[in-house]
Design a protein around this motif. Sequence first.
Motif, PDB file in Angstrom:
ATOM      1  N   ILE A  54      -0.333  -4.023   3.666  1.00 42.98           N
ATOM      2  CA  ILE A  54      -0.706  -2.383   3.839  1.00 42.98           C
ATOM      3  C   ILE A  54      -2.122  -2.454   4.491  1.00 42.98           C
ATOM      4  O   ILE A  54      -2.146  -1.691   5.364  1.00 42.98           O
ATOM      5  CB  ILE A  54      -0.738  -2.068   2.345  1.00 42.98           C
ATOM      6  N   LYS A  71       4.597   3.354   5.428  1.00 41.29           N
ATOM      7  CA  LYS A  71       4.070   4.801   5.144  1.00 41.29           C
ATOM      8  C   LYS A  71       2.804   4.481   4.461  1.00 41.29           C
ATOM      9  O   LYS A  71       1.830   5.479   4.745  1.00 41.29           O
ATOM     10  CB  LYS A  71       5.102   5.438   4.258  1.00 41.29           C
ATOM     11  N   LEU A  72       2.317   3.374   3.874  1.00 40.79           N
ATOM     12  CA  LEU A  72       1.186   3.262   3.327  1.00 40.79           C
ATOM     13  C   LEU A  72       0.210   2.402   4.194  1.00 40.79           C
ATOM     14  O   LEU A  72      -1.071   2.271   3.800  1.00 40.79           O
ATOM     15  CB  LEU A  72       1.215   2.377   1.950  1.00 40.79           C
TER      16      LEU A  72
END
Length: 505
Positions: free
Chosen positions: A103, A141-142
Amino acid sequence: MEPGTINHFFRNQTVFITGGTGFLGKLMIEKLLRVNQIQKIFILVRAKRNKSSEERFQDLFDYPCFDNLKKERPDFKEKIVFVSGDCELSNLGMSQQSQEMLIDETDVVIHAAANVKFDQPLRLGANINVRSTKEVLALAKLMPRLKALVYVSTAYSNCPNNRIEECFYKAPISWQNLLSTVDALDDDTLEKITPELLGEWPNCYTFTKSVAEDLIRTEAKNLPAVIVRPAIVTSTIEEPMPGWTDNFYGVAGIVLGAALGVLRSVNAKKDAIAQLVPCDYTVNAILAAAWNVATERKNTKDHFKNSVSATSSQVKIYNYVGTSTNQITWKTYMELIESCAWDYPSTKLLWYYCFTLRENELWHKTCVFFLHTVVAYLADFVLLCIRRKPLAVTNYARMDRLLNLTSYFAKRNWKFPHDNVDQLWGKMCEEDRKVYKFDMSQTNWANYIENCVIGGRLYLLKDPLETIPEGRKWLKTLQIAHYSLLGVLFFLLYLLFKWVFSSIL
Protein backbone atom coordinates in the motif's frame (compact mmCIF):
# COMPACT_ATOMS: atom_id res chain seq x y z
CA MET A 1 14.73 8.80 -25.42
CA GLU A 2 12.02 11.43 -25.75
CA PRO A 3 10.61 12.73 -22.45
CA GLY A 4 7.21 11.38 -21.49
CA THR A 5 7.76 7.99 -23.13
CA ILE A 6 7.15 4.59 -21.56
CA ASN A 7 10.65 4.07 -20.17
CA HIS A 8 10.53 7.55 -18.67
CA PHE A 9 7.24 6.69 -16.98
CA PHE A 10 8.51 3.45 -15.41
CA ARG A 11 11.78 5.00 -14.22
CA ASN A 12 11.99 4.84 -10.39
CA GLN A 13 8.50 3.31 -10.14
CA THR A 14 7.53 0.38 -7.93
CA VAL A 15 5.42 -2.30 -9.64
CA PHE A 16 3.29 -4.96 -7.98
CA ILE A 17 2.68 -8.02 -10.19
CA THR A 18 0.32 -10.92 -9.55
CA GLY A 19 0.80 -13.97 -11.74
CA GLY A 20 4.53 -13.32 -11.88
CA THR A 21 5.34 -17.04 -12.05
CA GLY A 22 3.08 -17.52 -15.10
CA PHE A 23 3.96 -17.31 -18.79
CA LEU A 24 3.04 -13.63 -19.15
CA GLY A 25 4.35 -12.78 -15.71
CA LYS A 26 7.86 -14.10 -16.29
CA LEU A 27 8.26 -12.09 -19.48
CA MET A 28 6.80 -8.97 -17.86
CA ILE A 29 9.31 -9.16 -15.02
CA GLU A 30 12.16 -9.79 -17.46
CA LYS A 31 11.15 -6.87 -19.68
CA LEU A 32 10.74 -4.38 -16.84
CA LEU A 33 14.11 -5.26 -15.34
CA ARG A 34 16.01 -5.39 -18.64
CA VAL A 35 14.88 -2.18 -20.35
CA ASN A 36 13.79 0.03 -17.43
CA GLN A 37 15.40 1.74 -14.48
CA ILE A 38 12.54 0.80 -12.23
CA GLN A 39 12.78 1.14 -8.47
CA LYS A 40 11.35 -2.21 -7.41
CA ILE A 41 9.09 -5.12 -8.37
CA PHE A 42 6.89 -6.88 -5.83
CA ILE A 43 6.11 -10.45 -6.95
CA LEU A 44 3.29 -12.39 -5.30
CA VAL A 45 4.13 -16.12 -5.10
CA ARG A 46 2.16 -19.00 -3.58
CA ALA A 47 3.20 -22.45 -2.46
CA LYS A 48 2.52 -25.20 -4.99
CA ARG A 49 3.26 -28.90 -5.57
CA ASN A 50 5.25 -29.56 -2.41
CA LYS A 51 7.27 -26.39 -2.89
CA SER A 52 7.10 -23.42 -0.58
CA SER A 53 6.39 -19.99 -2.04
CA GLU A 54 10.00 -18.99 -1.36
CA GLU A 55 11.34 -22.09 -3.15
CA ARG A 56 9.16 -21.31 -6.17
CA PHE A 57 10.42 -17.73 -6.14
CA GLN A 58 14.05 -18.90 -6.17
CA ASP A 59 13.33 -21.37 -9.01
CA LEU A 60 11.64 -18.67 -11.09
CA PHE A 61 14.90 -17.22 -12.42
CA ASP A 62 16.23 -20.57 -13.65
CA TYR A 63 14.07 -20.30 -16.79
CA PRO A 64 15.93 -19.53 -20.05
CA CYS A 65 13.90 -16.35 -20.56
CA PHE A 66 16.04 -14.70 -17.86
CA ASP A 67 19.41 -15.61 -19.45
CA ASN A 68 19.82 -12.30 -21.29
CA LEU A 69 18.79 -10.35 -18.21
CA LYS A 70 21.44 -12.12 -16.12
CA LYS A 71 24.11 -11.09 -18.64
CA GLU A 72 22.97 -7.49 -19.11
CA ARG A 73 21.98 -6.73 -15.51
CA PRO A 74 23.63 -9.25 -13.16
CA ASP A 75 22.40 -7.31 -10.11
CA PHE A 76 18.72 -7.48 -11.17
CA LYS A 77 17.61 -9.41 -8.07
CA GLU A 78 18.30 -6.36 -5.91
CA LYS A 79 15.18 -4.80 -7.38
CA ILE A 80 12.89 -7.76 -6.70
CA VAL A 81 10.91 -8.25 -3.52
CA PHE A 82 9.31 -11.61 -2.87
CA VAL A 83 5.83 -11.50 -1.32
CA SER A 84 4.33 -14.73 -0.02
CA GLY A 85 0.62 -15.04 -0.75
CA ASP A 86 -2.19 -16.89 -2.50
CA CYS A 87 -4.73 -15.43 -4.91
CA GLU A 88 -7.38 -17.91 -3.75
CA LEU A 89 -7.43 -16.45 -0.22
CA SER A 90 -8.75 -13.30 1.40
CA ASN A 91 -6.26 -10.41 1.34
CA LEU A 92 -4.39 -12.47 -1.28
CA GLY A 93 -3.11 -14.64 1.58
CA MET A 94 -0.59 -11.95 2.55
CA SER A 95 0.58 -10.92 5.99
CA GLN A 96 -0.46 -7.56 7.40
CA GLN A 97 3.13 -6.36 7.03
CA SER A 98 3.19 -7.26 3.32
CA GLN A 99 -0.11 -5.50 2.72
CA GLU A 100 1.12 -2.31 4.38
CA MET A 101 4.35 -2.43 2.38
CA LEU A 102 2.44 -2.76 -0.91
CA ILE A 103 0.00 0.00 0.00
CA ASP A 104 2.77 2.45 0.93
CA GLU A 105 5.14 1.82 -1.96
CA THR A 106 3.27 0.66 -5.08
CA ASP A 107 2.95 2.94 -8.12
CA VAL A 108 1.72 0.43 -10.73
CA VAL A 109 -0.35 -2.74 -10.29
CA ILE A 110 -0.48 -5.42 -12.99
CA HIS A 111 -3.00 -8.11 -12.09
CA ALA A 112 -2.12 -11.00 -14.41
CA ALA A 113 -2.84 -13.91 -12.06
CA ALA A 114 -5.37 -16.34 -13.54
CA ASN A 115 -6.16 -20.00 -13.92
CA VAL A 116 -6.31 -20.41 -17.71
CA LYS A 117 -7.22 -24.10 -17.82
CA PHE A 118 -10.48 -24.77 -19.66
CA ASP A 119 -11.36 -27.74 -17.45
CA GLN A 120 -10.87 -25.98 -14.12
CA PRO A 121 -13.59 -26.43 -11.45
CA LEU A 122 -15.83 -23.41 -10.94
CA ARG A 123 -14.68 -22.91 -7.34
CA LEU A 124 -11.05 -22.63 -8.41
CA GLY A 125 -11.86 -20.30 -11.29
CA ALA A 126 -14.06 -18.09 -9.11
CA ASN A 127 -11.43 -17.80 -6.41
CA ILE A 128 -8.41 -17.13 -8.63
CA ASN A 129 -10.07 -15.16 -11.42
CA VAL A 130 -12.71 -13.24 -9.46
CA ARG A 131 -11.91 -13.20 -5.74
CA SER A 132 -8.28 -12.24 -6.36
CA THR A 133 -9.46 -9.31 -8.52
CA LYS A 134 -11.70 -8.14 -5.69
CA GLU A 135 -8.77 -8.27 -3.26
CA VAL A 136 -6.42 -6.47 -5.66
CA LEU A 137 -8.93 -3.66 -6.11
CA ALA A 138 -9.37 -3.35 -2.35
CA LEU A 139 -5.60 -2.94 -1.97
CA ALA A 140 -5.36 -0.54 -4.90
CA LYS A 141 -7.93 1.80 -3.37
CA LEU A 142 -5.60 2.27 -0.40
CA MET A 143 -2.48 3.03 -2.46
CA PRO A 144 -1.77 6.79 -2.34
CA ARG A 145 0.91 6.57 -5.06
CA LEU A 146 -1.10 4.47 -7.54
CA LYS A 147 -0.72 5.72 -11.12
CA ALA A 148 -1.95 2.70 -13.11
CA LEU A 149 -3.75 -0.60 -12.60
CA VAL A 150 -3.91 -3.09 -15.47
CA TYR A 151 -6.24 -6.07 -15.33
CA VAL A 152 -5.27 -8.81 -17.81
CA SER A 153 -8.45 -10.45 -19.10
CA THR A 154 -9.03 -12.43 -22.32
CA ALA A 155 -10.49 -11.54 -25.70
CA TYR A 156 -12.96 -14.41 -25.19
CA SER A 157 -14.43 -13.19 -21.90
CA ASN A 158 -17.64 -12.36 -23.76
CA CYS A 159 -17.42 -15.14 -26.36
CA PRO A 160 -21.18 -15.80 -26.66
CA ASN A 161 -21.18 -12.57 -28.72
CA ASN A 162 -20.00 -12.79 -32.34
CA ARG A 163 -18.74 -9.21 -32.23
CA ILE A 164 -16.82 -8.15 -29.15
CA GLU A 165 -16.27 -4.41 -28.84
CA GLU A 166 -13.79 -2.68 -26.53
CA CYS A 167 -16.50 -2.14 -23.97
CA PHE A 168 -18.19 -3.83 -21.02
CA TYR A 169 -20.88 -6.47 -21.49
CA LYS A 170 -23.53 -7.77 -19.17
CA ALA A 171 -22.02 -10.46 -16.95
CA PRO A 172 -23.71 -13.88 -16.70
CA ILE A 173 -23.90 -13.38 -12.91
CA SER A 174 -22.83 -10.66 -10.50
CA TRP A 175 -19.48 -11.16 -8.83
CA GLN A 176 -21.16 -10.98 -5.41
CA ASN A 177 -23.58 -13.78 -6.28
CA LEU A 178 -20.86 -15.96 -7.78
CA LEU A 179 -18.58 -15.71 -4.75
CA SER A 180 -21.52 -16.26 -2.40
CA THR A 181 -22.52 -19.37 -4.36
CA VAL A 182 -19.09 -21.01 -4.31
CA ASP A 183 -18.71 -20.20 -0.62
CA ALA A 184 -22.09 -21.68 0.27
CA LEU A 185 -22.06 -24.94 -1.71
CA ASP A 186 -20.00 -28.10 -1.40
CA ASP A 187 -17.97 -29.39 -4.36
CA ASP A 188 -20.49 -32.03 -5.50
CA THR A 189 -23.42 -29.62 -5.53
CA LEU A 190 -21.39 -26.93 -7.24
CA GLU A 191 -20.27 -29.36 -9.94
CA LYS A 192 -23.89 -30.36 -10.63
CA ILE A 193 -25.13 -26.80 -11.10
CA THR A 194 -22.06 -25.53 -13.00
CA PRO A 195 -23.50 -26.23 -16.50
CA GLU A 196 -26.62 -24.24 -15.64
CA LEU A 197 -24.54 -21.37 -14.26
CA LEU A 198 -22.27 -21.29 -17.31
CA GLY A 199 -25.17 -20.97 -19.72
CA GLU A 200 -23.76 -19.85 -23.10
CA TRP A 201 -20.18 -19.72 -21.84
CA PRO A 202 -18.14 -22.78 -22.96
CA ASN A 203 -16.00 -23.16 -19.83
CA CYS A 204 -15.30 -21.82 -16.36
CA TYR A 205 -12.32 -19.79 -17.54
CA THR A 206 -14.19 -17.48 -19.92
CA PHE A 207 -17.17 -17.40 -17.54
CA THR A 208 -15.16 -16.20 -14.54
CA LYS A 209 -13.17 -13.72 -16.62
CA SER A 210 -16.45 -12.16 -17.76
CA VAL A 211 -17.56 -11.85 -14.13
CA ALA A 212 -14.18 -10.37 -13.18
CA GLU A 213 -14.56 -7.70 -15.88
CA ASP A 214 -17.91 -6.75 -14.40
CA LEU A 215 -16.21 -6.46 -11.03
CA ILE A 216 -13.72 -4.01 -12.56
CA ARG A 217 -16.61 -2.07 -14.08
CA THR A 218 -18.39 -1.60 -10.75
CA GLU A 219 -15.47 -1.33 -8.32
CA ALA A 220 -12.68 0.44 -10.24
CA LYS A 221 -14.52 3.57 -11.37
CA ASN A 222 -12.26 6.02 -9.55
CA LEU A 223 -9.04 4.12 -10.08
CA PRO A 224 -6.56 4.63 -12.97
CA ALA A 225 -7.58 1.21 -14.27
CA VAL A 226 -7.58 -0.40 -17.71
CA ILE A 227 -8.38 -3.86 -19.04
CA VAL A 228 -6.21 -5.59 -21.63
CA ARG A 229 -7.86 -8.51 -23.43
CA PRO A 230 -5.24 -10.63 -25.20
CA ALA A 231 -6.42 -13.26 -27.68
CA ILE A 232 -4.59 -16.64 -27.81
CA VAL A 233 -1.19 -15.98 -26.25
CA THR A 234 1.58 -18.01 -27.89
CA SER A 235 5.39 -18.25 -27.94
CA THR A 236 7.57 -15.15 -28.10
CA ILE A 237 8.29 -13.59 -31.46
CA GLU A 238 11.37 -11.52 -30.54
CA GLU A 239 12.17 -11.09 -26.85
CA PRO A 240 14.01 -12.23 -24.89
CA MET A 241 14.55 -14.89 -27.58
CA PRO A 242 12.30 -16.03 -30.44
CA GLY A 243 10.05 -19.04 -29.85
CA TRP A 244 10.30 -19.22 -26.07
CA THR A 245 7.43 -20.79 -24.12
CA ASP A 246 7.15 -22.54 -20.78
CA ASN A 247 3.94 -24.59 -20.94
CA PHE A 248 1.97 -27.18 -22.90
CA TYR A 249 -1.38 -25.39 -22.56
CA GLY A 250 -3.62 -24.44 -25.46
CA VAL A 251 -2.11 -24.10 -28.92
CA ALA A 252 1.40 -25.10 -27.77
CA GLY A 253 0.06 -28.44 -26.51
CA ILE A 254 -1.87 -29.08 -29.74
CA VAL A 255 1.18 -28.29 -31.89
CA LEU A 256 3.50 -30.51 -29.89
CA GLY A 257 0.94 -33.30 -29.68
CA ALA A 258 0.58 -33.25 -33.46
CA ALA A 259 4.33 -32.96 -34.08
CA LEU A 260 5.06 -35.92 -31.80
CA GLY A 261 2.50 -38.09 -33.58
CA VAL A 262 0.23 -38.36 -30.53
CA LEU A 263 -2.56 -36.04 -31.68
CA ARG A 264 -4.22 -36.99 -34.96
CA SER A 265 -7.48 -35.05 -35.22
CA VAL A 266 -8.97 -31.73 -34.11
CA ASN A 267 -12.48 -30.51 -34.86
CA ALA A 268 -11.93 -27.06 -36.38
CA LYS A 269 -13.14 -24.76 -39.12
CA LYS A 270 -10.24 -24.53 -41.54
CA ASP A 271 -10.90 -20.96 -42.67
CA ALA A 272 -11.52 -19.66 -39.13
CA ILE A 273 -9.04 -17.00 -38.05
CA ALA A 274 -6.39 -18.11 -35.57
CA GLN A 275 -6.27 -15.10 -33.24
CA LEU A 276 -2.69 -15.67 -32.10
CA VAL A 277 -0.65 -13.01 -30.30
CA PRO A 278 2.99 -13.49 -29.24
CA CYS A 279 3.56 -13.33 -25.51
CA ASP A 280 6.28 -10.65 -25.67
CA TYR A 281 4.07 -8.40 -27.81
CA THR A 282 1.26 -8.92 -25.31
CA VAL A 283 3.55 -7.84 -22.47
CA ASN A 284 4.49 -4.72 -24.45
CA ALA A 285 0.82 -3.85 -24.99
CA ILE A 286 0.13 -4.25 -21.26
CA LEU A 287 3.02 -1.99 -20.27
CA ALA A 288 2.03 0.58 -22.89
CA ALA A 289 -1.55 0.54 -21.56
CA ALA A 290 -0.24 1.22 -18.03
CA TRP A 291 1.80 4.18 -19.30
CA ASN A 292 -1.18 5.55 -21.23
CA VAL A 293 -3.70 5.44 -18.40
CA ALA A 294 -1.21 7.10 -16.04
CA THR A 295 -0.47 9.82 -18.61
CA GLU A 296 -4.14 10.44 -19.35
CA ARG A 297 -5.01 10.55 -15.64
CA LYS A 298 -2.19 13.01 -14.93
CA ASN A 299 -3.25 15.26 -17.80
CA THR A 300 -6.85 15.15 -16.59
CA LYS A 301 -5.85 16.08 -13.05
CA ASP A 302 -3.66 18.92 -14.27
CA HIS A 303 -6.53 20.25 -16.38
CA PHE A 304 -9.31 19.80 -13.82
CA LYS A 305 -7.64 20.62 -10.52
CA ASN A 306 -10.09 20.61 -7.61
CA SER A 307 -12.76 19.22 -9.92
CA VAL A 308 -14.83 16.02 -9.64
CA SER A 309 -13.63 15.13 -13.14
CA ALA A 310 -10.12 14.85 -11.78
CA THR A 311 -10.98 11.74 -9.78
CA SER A 312 -13.55 10.02 -11.97
CA SER A 313 -12.62 7.97 -14.99
CA GLN A 314 -14.00 5.44 -17.38
CA VAL A 315 -12.14 2.15 -17.53
CA LYS A 316 -10.68 1.75 -21.01
CA ILE A 317 -10.56 -1.69 -22.61
CA TYR A 318 -7.99 -2.89 -25.14
CA ASN A 319 -8.76 -5.84 -27.43
CA TYR A 320 -5.25 -7.05 -28.18
CA VAL A 321 -5.96 -9.55 -30.96
CA GLY A 322 -3.26 -8.78 -33.52
CA THR A 323 -4.38 -7.01 -36.66
CA SER A 324 -7.25 -7.29 -39.12
CA THR A 325 -4.91 -6.80 -42.10
CA ASN A 326 -2.45 -9.65 -41.52
CA GLN A 327 -4.35 -12.66 -40.21
CA ILE A 328 -3.80 -16.39 -40.49
CA THR A 329 -6.34 -19.22 -40.67
CA TRP A 330 -6.10 -22.47 -38.72
CA LYS A 331 -5.58 -24.33 -42.00
CA THR A 332 -2.56 -22.25 -42.98
CA TYR A 333 -1.22 -22.33 -39.44
CA MET A 334 -1.25 -26.15 -39.28
CA GLU A 335 0.22 -26.44 -42.79
CA LEU A 336 3.17 -24.31 -41.68
CA ILE A 337 3.51 -26.42 -38.55
CA GLU A 338 3.57 -29.61 -40.63
CA SER A 339 6.33 -28.32 -42.90
CA CYS A 340 8.41 -27.41 -39.83
CA ALA A 341 7.78 -30.83 -38.29
CA TRP A 342 9.67 -32.33 -41.25
CA ASP A 343 12.55 -29.86 -40.90
CA TYR A 344 13.00 -30.18 -37.13
CA PRO A 345 11.87 -33.69 -36.13
CA SER A 346 12.47 -34.59 -32.50
CA THR A 347 14.14 -37.73 -31.23
CA LYS A 348 11.18 -37.93 -28.85
CA LEU A 349 8.67 -38.67 -31.62
CA LEU A 350 6.15 -41.29 -30.55
CA TRP A 351 4.68 -41.91 -33.97
CA TYR A 352 4.64 -40.63 -37.54
CA TYR A 353 2.96 -37.23 -38.13
CA CYS A 354 -0.60 -37.83 -39.33
CA PHE A 355 -2.54 -34.87 -37.95
CA THR A 356 -5.63 -33.44 -39.71
CA LEU A 357 -8.12 -30.65 -39.04
CA ARG A 358 -11.63 -32.03 -39.57
CA GLU A 359 -14.64 -29.75 -39.93
CA ASN A 360 -17.31 -32.43 -39.72
CA GLU A 361 -17.84 -33.23 -36.04
CA LEU A 362 -19.16 -36.76 -36.64
CA TRP A 363 -16.20 -37.62 -38.86
CA HIS A 364 -13.84 -36.13 -36.28
CA LYS A 365 -15.35 -38.26 -33.50
CA THR A 366 -15.10 -41.37 -35.68
CA CYS A 367 -11.43 -40.66 -36.33
CA VAL A 368 -10.83 -39.97 -32.63
CA PHE A 369 -12.32 -43.37 -31.77
CA PHE A 370 -10.06 -45.28 -34.16
CA LEU A 371 -6.95 -43.08 -34.05
CA HIS A 372 -7.00 -42.14 -30.37
CA THR A 373 -9.17 -44.48 -28.31
CA VAL A 374 -8.42 -47.77 -30.07
CA VAL A 375 -4.73 -46.91 -30.29
CA ALA A 376 -4.69 -46.06 -26.59
CA TYR A 377 -6.13 -49.45 -25.62
CA LEU A 378 -3.62 -51.22 -27.87
CA ALA A 379 -0.78 -49.23 -26.29
CA ASP A 380 -1.95 -50.08 -22.77
CA PHE A 381 -2.25 -53.75 -23.75
CA VAL A 382 1.40 -53.70 -24.84
CA LEU A 383 2.38 -51.96 -21.60
CA LEU A 384 0.58 -54.61 -19.56
CA CYS A 385 2.33 -57.36 -21.52
CA ILE A 386 5.73 -55.93 -20.62
CA ARG A 387 4.57 -55.37 -17.01
CA ARG A 388 4.45 -51.60 -17.20
CA LYS A 389 1.76 -49.35 -15.78
CA PRO A 390 -0.95 -48.60 -18.40
CA LEU A 391 -1.45 -44.91 -18.96
CA ALA A 392 -2.39 -44.31 -22.60
CA VAL A 393 -6.18 -44.64 -22.16
CA THR A 394 -6.23 -42.18 -19.26
CA ASN A 395 -3.99 -39.65 -21.03
CA TYR A 396 -5.90 -39.86 -24.33
CA ALA A 397 -9.23 -39.46 -22.53
CA ARG A 398 -8.00 -36.30 -20.83
CA MET A 399 -6.49 -34.98 -24.08
CA ASP A 400 -9.73 -35.57 -26.01
CA ARG A 401 -11.74 -33.86 -23.26
CA LEU A 402 -9.51 -30.79 -23.47
CA LEU A 403 -9.66 -30.81 -27.27
CA ASN A 404 -13.46 -30.78 -27.14
CA LEU A 405 -13.27 -27.63 -25.00
CA THR A 406 -10.68 -26.08 -27.32
CA SER A 407 -12.69 -26.81 -30.48
CA TYR A 408 -15.23 -24.17 -29.45
CA PHE A 409 -12.64 -21.50 -30.30
CA ALA A 410 -11.36 -23.19 -33.46
CA LYS A 411 -14.80 -23.57 -35.07
CA ARG A 412 -15.92 -19.94 -34.81
CA ASN A 413 -14.99 -16.53 -36.11
CA TRP A 414 -15.31 -13.40 -33.99
CA LYS A 415 -15.08 -9.75 -34.89
CA PHE A 416 -12.78 -7.88 -32.50
CA PRO A 417 -12.72 -4.12 -33.10
CA HIS A 418 -9.45 -2.76 -31.70
CA ASP A 419 -9.66 1.02 -32.07
CA ASN A 420 -8.23 1.63 -28.59
CA VAL A 421 -5.20 -0.55 -29.37
CA ASP A 422 -4.66 1.30 -32.65
CA GLN A 423 -4.92 4.66 -30.88
CA LEU A 424 -2.45 3.51 -28.24
CA TRP A 425 0.04 2.54 -30.95
CA GLY A 426 -0.52 5.91 -32.62
CA LYS A 427 0.33 7.78 -29.40
CA MET A 428 3.68 6.05 -28.99
CA CYS A 429 6.88 7.73 -30.19
CA GLU A 430 9.24 5.94 -32.60
CA GLU A 431 11.59 4.88 -29.82
CA ASP A 432 8.72 3.33 -27.85
CA ARG A 433 7.50 1.49 -30.95
CA LYS A 434 10.89 -0.20 -31.15
CA VAL A 435 11.22 -1.04 -27.46
CA TYR A 436 7.55 -1.88 -26.83
CA LYS A 437 6.51 -3.25 -30.18
CA PHE A 438 3.11 -4.93 -30.43
CA ASP A 439 1.95 -4.06 -33.94
CA MET A 440 1.49 -7.28 -35.98
CA SER A 441 0.67 -5.78 -39.36
CA GLN A 442 4.09 -6.82 -40.72
CA THR A 443 4.43 -10.15 -38.92
CA ASN A 444 5.97 -12.90 -41.06
CA TRP A 445 3.87 -15.86 -39.98
CA ALA A 446 6.08 -18.48 -41.60
CA ASN A 447 9.17 -17.25 -39.74
CA TYR A 448 7.28 -16.87 -36.50
CA ILE A 449 5.80 -20.38 -36.64
CA GLU A 450 9.19 -21.87 -37.52
CA ASN A 451 10.62 -20.26 -34.39
CA CYS A 452 7.68 -21.55 -32.35
CA VAL A 453 8.43 -25.11 -33.48
CA ILE A 454 12.13 -24.72 -32.71
CA GLY A 455 11.26 -23.19 -29.34
CA GLY A 456 8.92 -26.04 -28.47
CA ARG A 457 11.69 -28.50 -29.33
CA LEU A 458 14.28 -26.65 -27.23
CA TYR A 459 12.32 -25.37 -24.24
CA LEU A 460 9.51 -27.86 -23.78
CA LEU A 461 10.92 -31.14 -25.10
CA LYS A 462 14.49 -30.25 -24.02
CA ASP A 463 15.70 -31.67 -27.33
CA PRO A 464 18.72 -29.71 -28.71
CA LEU A 465 19.04 -28.88 -32.40
CA GLU A 466 22.14 -31.07 -32.63
CA THR A 467 19.87 -34.14 -32.54
CA ILE A 468 18.00 -33.19 -35.74
CA PRO A 469 19.86 -35.78 -37.90
CA GLU A 470 18.97 -38.45 -35.36
CA GLY A 471 15.38 -37.20 -35.35
CA ARG A 472 15.17 -37.48 -39.13
CA LYS A 473 16.31 -41.09 -39.04
CA TRP A 474 13.72 -41.87 -36.37
CA LEU A 475 11.02 -40.09 -38.38
CA LYS A 476 11.88 -42.16 -41.45
CA THR A 477 11.68 -45.36 -39.38
CA LEU A 478 8.26 -44.34 -38.04
CA GLN A 479 7.09 -43.46 -41.55
CA ILE A 480 7.93 -46.96 -42.77
CA ALA A 481 6.26 -48.50 -39.71
CA HIS A 482 3.19 -46.31 -40.16
CA TYR A 483 2.56 -47.20 -43.79
CA SER A 484 3.46 -50.84 -43.23
CA LEU A 485 0.89 -51.02 -40.47
CA LEU A 486 -1.68 -49.31 -42.69
CA GLY A 487 -0.94 -51.85 -45.42
CA VAL A 488 -1.48 -54.75 -43.03
CA LEU A 489 -4.74 -53.24 -41.75
CA PHE A 490 -6.09 -52.66 -45.25
CA PHE A 491 -5.14 -56.21 -46.23
CA LEU A 492 -6.98 -57.60 -43.19
CA LEU A 493 -10.01 -55.46 -44.01
CA TYR A 494 -9.88 -56.78 -47.58
CA LEU A 495 -9.86 -60.37 -46.31
CA LEU A 496 -12.73 -59.60 -43.94
CA PHE A 497 -14.90 -58.05 -46.65
CA LYS A 498 -14.07 -60.88 -49.03
CA TRP A 499 -15.11 -63.43 -46.42
CA VAL A 500 -18.34 -61.53 -45.62
CA PHE A 501 -19.39 -61.22 -49.26
CA SER A 502 -18.49 -64.80 -50.08
CA SER A 503 -20.64 -65.95 -47.15
CA ILE A 504 -23.59 -63.88 -48.34
CA LEU A 505 -23.32 -65.14 -51.93
